[in-house]
Design a protein around this motif. Structure first.
Motif, PDB file in Angstrom:
ATOM      1  N   ASP B 184      -7.988 111.073 -33.553  1.00  0.00           N
ATOM      2  CA  ASP B 184      -7.403 110.786 -31.924  1.00  0.00           C
ATOM      3  C   ASP B 184      -8.433 110.011 -31.107  1.00  0.00           C
ATOM      4  O   ASP B 184      -7.622 108.831 -29.829  1.00  0.00           O
ATOM      5  CB  ASP B 184      -6.736 111.658 -31.582  1.00  0.00           C
ATOM      6  CG  ASP B 184      -5.754 112.201 -32.789  1.00  0.00           C
ATOM      7  OD1 ASP B 184      -4.955 111.389 -33.430  1.00  0.00           O
ATOM      8  OD2 ASP B 184      -6.153 113.573 -33.103  1.00  0.00           O
ATOM      9  N   LEU B 185      -9.905 110.567 -31.211  1.00  0.00           N
ATOM     10  CA  LEU B 185     -10.685 109.708 -30.222  1.00  0.00           C
ATOM     11  C   LEU B 185     -12.276 109.663 -30.710  1.00  0.00           C
ATOM     12  O   LEU B 185     -12.407 110.337 -31.606  1.00  0.00           O
ATOM     13  CB  LEU B 185     -10.790 111.098 -28.718  1.00  0.00           C
ATOM     14  CG  LEU B 185     -10.098 111.614 -28.332  1.00  0.00           C
ATOM     15  CD1 LEU B 185      -8.661 112.629 -28.425  1.00  0.00           C
ATOM     16  CD2 LEU B 185     -10.984 112.615 -26.831  1.00  0.00           C
ATOM     17  N   PHE B 186     -12.847 108.897 -30.767  1.00  0.00           N
ATOM     18  CA  PHE B 186     -13.967 108.216 -30.856  1.00  0.00           C
ATOM     19  C   PHE B 186     -15.503 108.234 -29.775  1.00  0.00           C
ATOM     20  O   PHE B 186     -14.842 107.963 -29.152  1.00  0.00           O
ATOM     21  CB  PHE B 186     -13.859 106.782 -31.863  1.00  0.00           C
ATOM     22  CG  PHE B 186     -13.013 107.212 -32.954  1.00  0.00           C
ATOM     23  CD1 PHE B 186     -13.795 107.412 -34.327  1.00  0.00           C
ATOM     24  CD2 PHE B 186     -11.417 107.213 -33.224  1.00  0.00           C
ATOM     25  CE1 PHE B 186     -12.472 107.248 -34.915  1.00  0.00           C
ATOM     26  CE2 PHE B 186     -10.713 107.105 -33.949  1.00  0.00           C
ATOM     27  CZ  PHE B 186     -11.082 107.282 -35.466  1.00  0.00           C
ATOM     28  N   VAL B 187     -16.380 109.282 -30.308  1.00  0.00           N
ATOM     29  CA  VAL B 187     -17.089 109.584 -29.571  1.00  0.00           C
ATOM     30  C   VAL B 187     -18.268 109.055 -30.967  1.00  0.00           C
ATOM     31  O   VAL B 187     -18.642 109.130 -31.638  1.00  0.00           O
ATOM     32  CB  VAL B 187     -17.524 111.435 -29.535  1.00  0.00           C
ATOM     33  CG1 VAL B 187     -18.192 111.294 -28.172  1.00  0.00           C
ATOM     34  CG2 VAL B 187     -15.954 111.245 -28.570  1.00  0.00           C
ATOM     35  N   ILE B 188     -19.352 108.328 -29.862  1.00  0.00           N
ATOM     36  CA  ILE B 188     -20.633 108.102 -30.454  1.00  0.00           C
ATOM     37  C   ILE B 188     -21.564 109.002 -29.592  1.00  0.00           C
ATOM     38  O   ILE B 188     -21.841 108.578 -28.557  1.00  0.00           O
ATOM     39  CB  ILE B 188     -20.961 106.887 -30.338  1.00  0.00           C
ATOM     40  CG1 ILE B 188     -19.952 105.306 -30.752  1.00  0.00           C
ATOM     41  CG2 ILE B 188     -22.404 106.114 -30.995  1.00  0.00           C
ATOM     42  CD1 ILE B 188     -19.982 103.963 -31.402  1.00  0.00           C
ATOM     43  N   ASN B 189     -22.550 109.276 -30.321  1.00  0.00           N
ATOM     44  CA  ASN B 189     -23.010 111.086 -29.872  1.00  0.00           C
ATOM     45  C   ASN B 189     -24.446 110.282 -29.893  1.00  0.00           C
ATOM     46  O   ASN B 189     -24.403 109.258 -30.557  1.00  0.00           O
ATOM     47  CB  ASN B 189     -22.784 112.530 -30.244  1.00  0.00           C
ATOM     48  CG  ASN B 189     -23.332 113.428 -29.657  1.00  0.00           C
ATOM     49  OD1 ASN B 189     -23.878 112.767 -28.239  1.00  0.00           O
ATOM     50  ND2 ASN B 189     -24.231 114.066 -30.000  1.00  0.00           N
ATOM     51  N   LYS B 190     -25.203 110.764 -28.879  1.00  0.00           N
ATOM     52  CA  LYS B 190     -26.921 110.117 -29.017  1.00  0.00           C
ATOM     53  C   LYS B 190     -26.769 108.869 -29.109  1.00  0.00           C
ATOM     54  O   LYS B 190     -27.772 108.111 -29.631  1.00  0.00           O
ATOM     55  CB  LYS B 190     -27.551 110.741 -30.641  1.00  0.00           C
ATOM     56  CG  LYS B 190     -27.595 111.956 -30.964  1.00  0.00           C
ATOM     57  CD  LYS B 190     -28.182 112.138 -31.919  1.00  0.00           C
ATOM     58  CE  LYS B 190     -27.786 113.794 -32.468  1.00  0.00           C
ATOM     59  NZ  LYS B 190     -27.870 114.015 -33.823  1.00  0.00           N
ATOM     60  N   ALA B 191     -26.239 108.236 -27.783  1.00  0.00           N
ATOM     61  CA  ALA B 191     -26.176 106.437 -27.157  1.00  0.00           C
ATOM     62  C   ALA B 191     -27.302 106.273 -27.295  1.00  0.00           C
ATOM     63  O   ALA B 191     -27.242 104.869 -26.742  1.00  0.00           O
ATOM     64  CB  ALA B 191     -24.850 106.513 -26.362  1.00  0.00           C
ATOM     65  N   ASP B 192     -28.134 107.268 -26.632  1.00  0.00           N
ATOM     66  CA  ASP B 192     -29.370 106.645 -26.171  1.00  0.00           C
ATOM     67  C   ASP B 192     -30.457 106.512 -27.310  1.00  0.00           C
ATOM     68  O   ASP B 192     -31.590 105.732 -27.104  1.00  0.00           O
ATOM     69  CB  ASP B 192     -30.498 107.513 -25.473  1.00  0.00           C
ATOM     70  CG  ASP B 192     -30.398 108.784 -25.457  1.00  0.00           C
ATOM     71  OD1 ASP B 192     -29.986 109.249 -26.123  1.00  0.00           O
ATOM     72  OD2 ASP B 192     -30.679 109.634 -25.327  1.00  0.00           O
ATOM     73  N   ARG B 193     -29.788 106.357 -28.697  1.00  0.00           N
ATOM     74  CA  ARG B 193     -30.584 105.944 -29.044  1.00  0.00           C
ATOM     75  C   ARG B 193     -30.681 104.442 -30.144  1.00  0.00           C
ATOM     76  O   ARG B 193     -29.813 103.858 -29.731  1.00  0.00           O
ATOM     77  CB  ARG B 193     -30.765 107.285 -31.206  1.00  0.00           C
ATOM     78  CG  ARG B 193     -30.672 107.913 -31.023  1.00  0.00           C
ATOM     79  CD  ARG B 193     -30.545 108.698 -32.110  1.00  0.00           C
ATOM     80  NE  ARG B 193     -31.301 109.717 -32.625  1.00  0.00           N
ATOM     81  CZ  ARG B 193     -30.917 110.632 -33.660  1.00  0.00           C
ATOM     82  NH1 ARG B 193     -29.965 110.099 -34.936  1.00  0.00           N
ATOM     83  NH2 ARG B 193     -31.322 111.991 -33.804  1.00  0.00           N
ATOM     84  N   GLU B 194     -31.663 104.289 -30.816  1.00  0.00           N
ATOM     85  CA  GLU B 194     -31.853 102.468 -31.554  1.00  0.00           C
ATOM     86  C   GLU B 194     -30.658 102.618 -32.223  1.00  0.00           C
ATOM     87  O   GLU B 194     -30.393 103.927 -32.875  1.00  0.00           O
ATOM     88  CB  GLU B 194     -32.881 102.661 -32.630  1.00  0.00           C
ATOM     89  CG  GLU B 194     -33.234 101.065 -31.892  1.00  0.00           C
ATOM     90  CD  GLU B 194     -34.491 100.911 -32.462  1.00  0.00           C
ATOM     91  OE1 GLU B 194     -35.716 102.013 -32.789  1.00  0.00           O
ATOM     92  OE2 GLU B 194     -35.532 100.089 -34.099  1.00  0.00           O
ATOM     93  N   GLY B 195     -30.102 101.710 -32.757  1.00  0.00           N
ATOM     94  CA  GLY B 195     -28.843 101.168 -32.740  1.00  0.00           C
ATOM     95  C   GLY B 195     -27.265 101.398 -32.061  1.00  0.00           C
ATOM     96  O   GLY B 195     -26.694 101.455 -32.744  1.00  0.00           O
ATOM     97  N   TYR B 196     -27.427 102.271 -31.168  1.00  0.00           N
ATOM     98  CA  TYR B 196     -26.502 102.567 -30.628  1.00  0.00           C
ATOM     99  C   TYR B 196     -25.142 100.763 -31.197  1.00  0.00           C
ATOM    100  O   TYR B 196     -24.167 101.657 -30.974  1.00  0.00           O
ATOM    101  CB  TYR B 196     -26.287 103.056 -29.460  1.00  0.00           C
ATOM    102  CG  TYR B 196     -24.786 102.901 -28.637  1.00  0.00           C
ATOM    103  CD1 TYR B 196     -24.074 103.552 -29.239  1.00  0.00           C
ATOM    104  CD2 TYR B 196     -25.152 101.971 -27.556  1.00  0.00           C
ATOM    105  CE1 TYR B 196     -22.542 104.327 -27.740  1.00  0.00           C
ATOM    106  CE2 TYR B 196     -23.060 102.269 -27.531  1.00  0.00           C
ATOM    107  CZ  TYR B 196     -22.937 103.329 -26.920  1.00  0.00           C
ATOM    108  OH  TYR B 196     -21.070 102.590 -26.721  1.00  0.00           O
ATOM    109  N   GLU B 197     -25.583  99.781 -29.950  1.00  0.00           N
ATOM    110  CA  GLU B 197     -24.985  99.113 -29.623  1.00  0.00           C
ATOM    111  C   GLU B 197     -23.658  98.718 -31.498  1.00  0.00           C
ATOM    112  O   GLU B 197     -22.558  98.232 -31.957  1.00  0.00           O
ATOM    113  CB  GLU B 197     -25.444  97.546 -29.926  1.00  0.00           C
ATOM    114  CG  GLU B 197     -25.534  97.392 -28.048  1.00  0.00           C
ATOM    115  CD  GLU B 197     -26.748  98.728 -27.499  1.00  0.00           C
ATOM    116  OE1 GLU B 197     -27.635  99.083 -28.646  1.00  0.00           O
ATOM    117  OE2 GLU B 197     -26.838  98.868 -26.677  1.00  0.00           O
TER     118      GLU B 197
END
Lengths: 141, 317
Positions: B184-197
């Motif tokens: 129902d919700l999506f979270v990308i955690n550790k968003a300061d990591r390489e490969g986030y985009e």
């Protein structure tokens, strides 16, 4: 897949105070897991209050404290008292690590059920816990 | 101590004991559950799931902080795998949640899967009911690290948060099959990591392709948001809690909240009945039939019919 124990022993393992030596507690945790027990880890730098609260929330049967940098003559009696006051005095309280022989009577009098000192064989701890657990189950039946 | 009435007043010792009984299959657990069941159905159950290493425990820790800031009492059920060989387990999710241990309005419980597949423990549903009866407003259920189809949490929770993380390479492979359809919700955690985009693009694409929106999350009125977080720095956490709150509001306004709860209890009744029958059949199994199968004198289908027939004749019902 092996048939699960219907009722595995639950053990909380913790370190009190600023002591950050984790090798001993990690070895014990794995030995207990291999023996079919559920080990709850609470992390480092715990206070007696935190350990007592976690032990109650987790409804463990055993609380094991690893202590390698003194403070145990204050911390452990306090933990035992907090557990008793919270109505959880029936939990088995164990201590392991660097505990001078002369401190043992004080700890035992304060409610620490058993101490395992440096060089204890993990197998002995497992045997001790299994025997204690078998006694509890018989007493309940 | 009368466990049922004590836990209804919020006594942690009693609630913890009830969960233990239910986890162990102790008959006192079912008795306690029967007594408190009329007092359940209020709590918002939120599932937190995702692949191993996504930072689920750290995210839960941050979510607790934010929920407490908003004045809610929070129950947490953190599940870790039990060894399929020894039954033992190391349950370490609490390590990341240590700062909430002394908060009397937070109750954290670690549970081992004890042989259950699907990402949850057999007793997870029971533990939720106990925390619900103890009047926790919100129950966070953290699953084991999951792969493609361990999505039992979706049937349990009102709202399911899927946690992804950059840099796992083919992580989207692990996430796509079940999880992308389920969340129902999506979270990308550790968003300061390489490969986030890259990860963000992949998630966006998968969500775009997700056509099942009609049958999920309160119908078309809910479109699953994609959020970014750095749980270790408390970044993005308030947005996630906002989204969880919005989802709950929509579930309530569409009647879906009660519907999901009702469906969950119905499924649990069926699950318990099936488990009991399975136990019964295994217990009453005639060794002669089983050895006939072992010796290839009887095929498994024929044997299964006989096993059921024998069980029905012996069953006390």
């Amino acid at each position: 897949m092996a048939e699960m124990h219907r009722r595995p022993l639950r053990v909380l393992l913790a370190k009190l105070g600023m002591d950050t030596h984790t090798v001993g507690i990690t070895v014990i945790a794995h030995a207990l897991r291999e023996a079919g027990m559920e080990v709850i880890f609470t992390g480092l730098k715990q206070t007696p209050e935190m350990v007592a609260a976690a032990a109650i929330q987790e409804d463990v049967d055993v609380v094991g404290i690893s202590t390698l940098s003194a403070g145990h003559t204050r911390n452990l009696p306090k933990l035992a008292r907090l557990l008793r006051e919270a109505g959880a005095g029936d939990k088995l309280l164990l201590a392991g690590g660097v505990i001078p022989e002369e401190d043992r009577p004080l700890l035992e009098q304060a409610g620490v059920d058993r101490t395992f000192t440096m060089g204890s064989d993990t197998r002995d701890i497992v045997i001790y816990l299994n025997e204690w657990w078998a006694e509890q189950l018989v007493a309940e039946a | 101590m009368d466990v049922a009435s004590e836990l209804l007043t919020g006594t942690i010792l009693a609630g913890a004991r009830a969960i233990r009984w239910l986890d162990d299959g102790d008959p006192r657990g079912a008795q306690t559950l029967a007594a408190v069941f009329p007092h359940t159905g209020r709590a918002h159950i939120v599932g937190i799931t995702g692949p191993p290493g996504a930072g689920k425990s750290t995210l839960v820790n941050a979510l607790i902080t934010e929920e407490r800031r908003r004045g809610r009492r929070v129950g947490v059920i953190a599940i870790d795998p039990s060894s399929p060989f020894t039954g033992g387990a190391i349950l370490g999710d609490r390590v990341r949640m240590g700062k909430h241990t002394l908060d009397p309005d937070v109750f954290i419980r670690s549970i081992g899967t004890r042989g259950q597949a699907g990402g949850l423990a057999r007793s997870t549903h029971d533990a939720c009911l106990i925390l619900d009866a103890m009047a926790y407003d919100l129950i966070l259920v953290e699953t084991v690290g999951v792969g493609q189809d361990e999505i039992d949490v979706v049937a349990l929770a009102h709202s399911t948060v899927i946690v992804g993380v950059p840099g796992l390479g083919d992580e989207i492979q692990a996430v796509k099959a079940g999880l992308m359809e389920a969340g129902d919700l999506f979270v990308i955690n550790k968003a300061d990591r390489e490969g986030y985009e890259d990860t963000h693009r992949q998630f966006e694409l998968m969500l775009h392709l997700r056509t099942e929106a009609k049958t999920h999350g309160g119908g078309e009125s809910w479109s699953p948001p994609l959020l970014r977080a750095i749980a270790t720095k408390d970044e993005g956490i308030a947005d996630i809690v906002d989204a969880i709150d919005r989802h709950k509001e929509i579930l309530q306004s569409t009647g879906e909240f009660g519907l999901r709860s009702a469906q969950r209890e119905r499924e649990q009744a069926l699950t318990l009945a099936c488990a009991e029958i399975m136990r019964g059949i295994k217990h009453s199994a005639d060794p002669a039939i089983l050895s006939a199968v072992e010796n290839r004198e009887m095929d498994p289908y024929r044997a299964s019919q006989l096993l059921i027939k024998n069980w029905q004749e012996k069953a006390p019902v």
